[in-house]
Scaffold this motif. Structure first.
Motif, PDB file in Angstrom:
ATOM      1  N   LEU A   1       0.818  -1.211   0.000  1.00  0.00           N
ATOM      2  CA  LEU A   1       0.000   0.000   0.000  1.00  0.00           C
ATOM      3  C   LEU A   1       0.851   1.260   0.000  1.00  0.00           C
ATOM      4  CD1 LEU A   1      -2.820   1.299   0.208  1.00  0.00           C
ATOM      5  CD2 LEU A   1      -2.638   1.070   2.699  1.00  0.00           C
ATOM      6  N   TYR A   2       1.891   1.285   0.827  1.00  0.00           N
ATOM      7  CA  TYR A   2       2.697   2.498   0.966  1.00  0.00           C
ATOM      8  C   TYR A   2       4.027   2.425   0.221  1.00  0.00           C
ATOM      9  CZ  TYR A   2      -0.730   3.973   4.367  1.00  0.00           C
ATOM     10  OH  TYR A   2      -1.902   4.359   4.960  1.00  0.00           O
ATOM     11  N   SER A   3       4.106   1.554  -0.766  1.00  0.00           N
ATOM     12  CA  SER A   3       5.380   1.355  -1.466  1.00  0.00           C
ATOM     13  C   SER A   3       5.876   2.584  -2.222  1.00  0.00           C
ATOM     14  CB  SER A   3       5.264   0.162  -2.429  1.00  0.00           C
ATOM     15  OG  SER A   3       4.229   0.376  -3.370  1.00  0.00           O
ATOM     16  N   THR A   4       4.971   3.475  -2.638  1.00  0.00           N
ATOM     17  CA  THR A   4       5.427   4.665  -3.370  1.00  0.00           C
ATOM     18  C   THR A   4       5.746   5.844  -2.451  1.00  0.00           C
ATOM     19  OG1 THR A   4       3.165   5.484  -3.715  1.00  0.00           O
ATOM     20  CG2 THR A   4       4.087   4.035  -5.410  1.00  0.00           C
ATOM     21  N   GLN A   5       5.400   5.743  -1.170  1.00  0.00           N
ATOM     22  CA  GLN A   5       5.595   6.887  -0.278  1.00  0.00           C
ATOM     23  C   GLN A   5       7.057   7.333  -0.153  1.00  0.00           C
ATOM     24  OE1 GLN A   5       4.543   6.491   3.964  1.00  0.00           O
ATOM     25  NE2 GLN A   5       3.291   8.325   3.730  1.00  0.00           N
ATOM     26  N   PRO A   6       8.028   6.407   0.008  1.00  0.00           N
ATOM     27  CA  PRO A   6       9.421   6.857   0.150  1.00  0.00           C
ATOM     28  C   PRO A   6      10.016   7.430  -1.140  1.00  0.00           C
ATOM     29  CG  PRO A   6       9.124   4.608   0.943  1.00  0.00           C
ATOM     30  CD  PRO A   6       7.907   4.954   0.167  1.00  0.00           C
TER      31      PRO A   6
ATOM     32  N   GLY B   1      13.724   2.422   0.016  1.00  0.00           N
ATOM     33  CA  GLY B   1      14.768   3.441   0.089  1.00  0.00           C
ATOM     34  C   GLY B   1      16.140   2.902  -0.261  1.00  0.00           C
ATOM     35  N   ILE B   2      16.485   1.742   0.306  1.00  0.00           N
ATOM     36  CA  ILE B   2      17.809   1.159   0.055  1.00  0.00           C
ATOM     37  C   ILE B   2      17.959   0.753  -1.410  1.00  0.00           C
ATOM     38  CG2 ILE B   2      19.298  -0.819   0.580  1.00  0.00           C
ATOM     39  CD1 ILE B   2      18.203  -0.714   3.449  1.00  0.00           C
ATOM     40  N   PHE B   3      16.951   0.073  -1.950  1.00  0.00           N
ATOM     41  CA  PHE B   3      17.035  -0.380  -3.336  1.00  0.00           C
ATOM     42  C   PHE B   3      17.006   0.794  -4.322  1.00  0.00           C
ATOM     43  CE2 PHE B   3      16.716  -4.387  -1.484  1.00  0.00           C
ATOM     44  CZ  PHE B   3      16.775  -5.406  -2.412  1.00  0.00           C
ATOM     45  N   THR B   4      16.312   1.862  -3.950  1.00  0.00           N
ATOM     46  CA  THR B   4      16.329   3.056  -4.799  1.00  0.00           C
ATOM     47  C   THR B   4      17.722   3.665  -4.816  1.00  0.00           C
ATOM     48  OG1 THR B   4      13.997   3.533  -4.349  1.00  0.00           O
ATOM     49  CG2 THR B   4      15.347   5.368  -5.129  1.00  0.00           C
ATOM     50  N   ASP B   5      18.371   3.683  -3.660  1.00  0.00           N
ATOM     51  CA  ASP B   5      19.732   4.230  -3.560  1.00  0.00           C
ATOM     52  C   ASP B   5      20.737   3.362  -4.305  1.00  0.00           C
ATOM     53  OD1 ASP B   5      20.962   6.477  -2.648  1.00  0.00           O
ATOM     54  OD2 ASP B   5      21.377   5.734  -0.631  1.00  0.00           O
ATOM     55  N   LEU B   6      20.606   2.030  -4.152  1.00  0.00           N
ATOM     56  CA  LEU B   6      21.558   1.113  -4.777  1.00  0.00           C
ATOM     57  C   LEU B   6      21.294   0.919  -6.267  1.00  0.00           C
ATOM     58  CD1 LEU B   6      21.788  -1.680  -2.032  1.00  0.00           C
ATOM     59  CD2 LEU B   6      23.460   0.116  -2.542  1.00  0.00           C
TER      60      LEU B   6
ATOM     61  N   LEU C   1      19.153   6.946   3.956  1.00  0.00           N
ATOM     62  CA  LEU C   1      19.046   7.518   5.294  1.00  0.00           C
ATOM     63  C   LEU C   1      17.620   7.985   5.579  1.00  0.00           C
ATOM     64  CD1 LEU C   1      22.394   9.529   5.629  1.00  0.00           C
ATOM     65  CD2 LEU C   1      21.738   7.428   6.808  1.00  0.00           C
ATOM     66  N   VAL C   2      16.986   8.606   4.596  1.00  0.00           N
ATOM     67  CA  VAL C   2      15.605   9.056   4.788  1.00  0.00           C
ATOM     68  C   VAL C   2      14.687   7.860   5.025  1.00  0.00           C
ATOM     69  CG1 VAL C   2      13.610  10.149   3.674  1.00  0.00           C
ATOM     70  CG2 VAL C   2      15.869  11.193   3.491  1.00  0.00           C
ATOM     71  N   SER C   3      14.921   6.775   4.293  1.00  0.00           N
ATOM     72  CA  SER C   3      14.054   5.594   4.446  1.00  0.00           C
ATOM     73  C   SER C   3      14.136   5.006   5.844  1.00  0.00           C
ATOM     74  CB  SER C   3      14.426   4.522   3.407  1.00  0.00           C
ATOM     75  OG  SER C   3      15.670   3.910   3.721  1.00  0.00           O
ATOM     76  N   PHE C   4      15.272   5.211   6.525  1.00  0.00           N
ATOM     77  CA  PHE C   4      15.406   4.661   7.874  1.00  0.00           C
ATOM     78  C   PHE C   4      14.574   5.420   8.899  1.00  0.00           C
ATOM     79  CE2 PHE C   4      18.864   2.102   6.244  1.00  0.00           C
ATOM     80  CZ  PHE C   4      18.752   0.944   7.010  1.00  0.00           C
ATOM     81  N   ILE C   5      13.975   6.535   8.492  1.00  0.00           N
ATOM     82  CA  ILE C   5      12.993   7.205   9.339  1.00  0.00           C
ATOM     83  C   ILE C   5      11.855   6.236   9.666  1.00  0.00           C
ATOM     84  CG2 ILE C   5      11.168   8.971   9.325  1.00  0.00           C
ATOM     85  CD1 ILE C   5      13.860  10.101   9.961  1.00  0.00           C
ATOM     86  N   PHE C   6      11.590   5.322   8.714  1.00  0.00           N
ATOM     87  CA  PHE C   6      10.474   4.396   8.891  1.00  0.00           C
ATOM     88  C   PHE C   6      10.772   3.282   9.900  1.00  0.00           C
ATOM     89  CE2 PHE C   6       9.791   6.320   4.693  1.00  0.00           C
ATOM     90  CZ  PHE C   6       8.513   6.830   4.892  1.00  0.00           C
ATOM     91  N   VAL C   7      12.021   3.223  10.382  1.00  0.00           N
ATOM     92  CA  VAL C   7      12.326   2.320  11.501  1.00  0.00           C
ATOM     93  C   VAL C   7      11.472   2.705  12.703  1.00  0.00           C
ATOM     94  CG1 VAL C   7      14.121   1.689  13.179  1.00  0.00           C
ATOM     95  CG2 VAL C   7      14.657   1.731  10.753  1.00  0.00           C
ATOM     96  N   LEU C   8      11.069   3.963  12.728  1.00  0.00           N
ATOM     97  CA  LEU C   8      10.242   4.439  13.835  1.00  0.00           C
ATOM     98  C   LEU C   8       8.899   3.715  13.892  1.00  0.00           C
ATOM     99  CD1 LEU C   8      11.021   8.257  13.602  1.00  0.00           C
ATOM    100  CD2 LEU C   8      12.008   6.570  15.158  1.00  0.00           C
TER     101      LEU C   8
END
Length: 404
Positions: free
Chosen positions: A29-34, A158-163, A253-260
């Motif tokens: 559902l939220y795959s496009t949010q990051p 986030g990670i796969f977008t960066d890599l 780094l931004v994607s790791f905000i979602f660790v919250l």
């Protein structure tokens, strides 16, 4: 009546299955949010337009919830939920190959329709199969799966977008969701208390109208609308702020905000347990106060304080949602699947309205505008909560403790 009891093998299997289901649903559902900033750049569209890749999905999900919940009354719970998960996973992989933003929107609308199969029915399944005194923790476990799916899915994106790029990232989410779908099918115990009924749209429409006339249920529906409106407004636009100066963070780094979201994994179960022991209304209000504190702290320029604020709002949101969603099953005296569908209809409409309208506030006023919108949502939710009734389950629990 052979309800599933806490501590039993069936209870563990049901929790594992619905945890996987919630994981799959929210990862897709939220795959496009990051990747909203990257969609905005690649397709040359505004942040508000890019947010439609999420909003149209939640709108189609909300609308179809009203239909699928009714269909499950005739077709059965597990079969509809299983179809939902497998088809959503396949569509998730197809979004990686879209040639334009318009095609992405079409696929995301379809995803919303099929994702409704799990969202509409899981709450009804739990309400029918789990013993009442264990329902709070079971619902908390399901919502924990939601939060972990939302977190892990966004981090993976986030990670796969960066890599690599955002297309490979979306395809990876589809593959992970497919694995979750298999686990769900294997683990979920069959319904024992579900009785199939002939689909009667006139009767079901009347049932929904009656639920809407129930002032207590309507308060919970509005609460769900405001809760998710807050969370999506926050996470849709925090990425735009963090990739810009003075932070200039990378997609990873931004994607790791979602660790919250781990805060939600804990709070949904813990606050659900507190609500069972101390009363739903009281703990729900505490959740709102935690959210209000958190969003205020995000105004700080200090990134550590900003993250603390996001964590507090996330903690309060998942606790509040766990309480409100389980309360629907208690207050609905008939057609619980329709009541759950209506709650989720308002819930996901809140996501669409909050997520898109916050884009206008972001464009015109920056982060302070987004914060102002969220604060207004929380204050309205607090006022609405004062109209909710005394928690009968808590009163019984308190009486039992007194007698001891």
């Amino acid at each position: 009546m052979n309800y599933i009891e806490k501590g039993s093998k069936e209870f563990r299997k049901a929790n594992a299955a619905l945890f996987a289901g919630g994981f799959c649903t929210f990862a897709v559902l939220y795959s496009t949010q990051p990747i909203l900033p990257y969609l905005s750049k690649e397709f040359n569209i505004s942040p508000t337009t890019a947010s439609l890749s999420l909003s149209v999905t939640t709108i189609s999900l909300a609308i179809s919830l009203l239909i699928v919940g009714s269909l499950s009354e005739a077709l059965g719970r597990k079969s509809v939920m299983t179809f939902s998960m497998f088809s959503a996973s396949i569509l998730a992989m197809l979004t990686a190959f879209v040639p334009s933003f318009h095609y992405l929107i079409v696929l995301r609308i379809l995803q919303g329709f099929v994702l409704s199969g799990l969202s509409a029915i899981a709450m009804a399944y739990l309400g029918e199969e789990i013993e009442e005194k264990s329902l709070g923790i079971a619902m908390g476990m399901f919502i924990s799966g939601n939060s972990l799916g939302g977190m892990f899915g966004r981090i993976t994106i986030g990670i796969f977008t960066d890599l690599f790029n955002w297309r490979i990232a979306l395809c990876s989410i589809g593959a992970l969701s497919l694995i979750s779908s298999v686990l769900f099918y294997v683990q979920l115990p069959p319904s024992k208390h579900f009785t199939p009924r002939t689909l009667n749209m006139k009767k079901l429409t009347k049932s929904m109208v009656n639920h809407l006339k129930n002032s207590n249920l309507l308060c919970l529906f509005i609460t769900g609308f405001l809760l998710l409106g807050c969370l999506v407004s926050l996470y849709n636009y925090i990425g735009f702020q963090l990739i810009a100066p003075p932070y200039s963070l990378s997609p990873t780094l931004v994607s790791f905000i979602f660790v919250l979201y781990l805060c939600g994994t804990f709070s949904s179960t813990w606050m659900g347990h507190l609500a069972d022991n101390y009363g739903k209304q009281k703990v729900l209000r505490i959740a709102f106060l935690i959210m209000l504190t958190g969003i205020g702290i995000t105004l700080s320029i200090n990134i550590a304080l900003k993250i603390l604020g996001i964590a507090l709002l996330t903690f309060g949101f998942f606790g509040g949602h766990s309480i409100a969603s389980s309360w629907v099953g208690h207050l609905a005296s008939h057609d619980k699947a329709q009541a759950s569908s209506l709650y989720l209809f308002f819930y996901y409409i809140g996501s669409s309205v909050g997520g898109t309208s916050a884009g206008t506030f972001w464009t015109n006023y920056g982060w302070i505008g987004v914060v102002g919108l969220i604060i207004s949502f929380i204050l309205i939710a607090f006022i609405v909560s004062t109209k909710l009734p005394k928690d009968k389950a808590y009163e019984i629990h308190k009486a039992e403790k007194t007698n001891l």
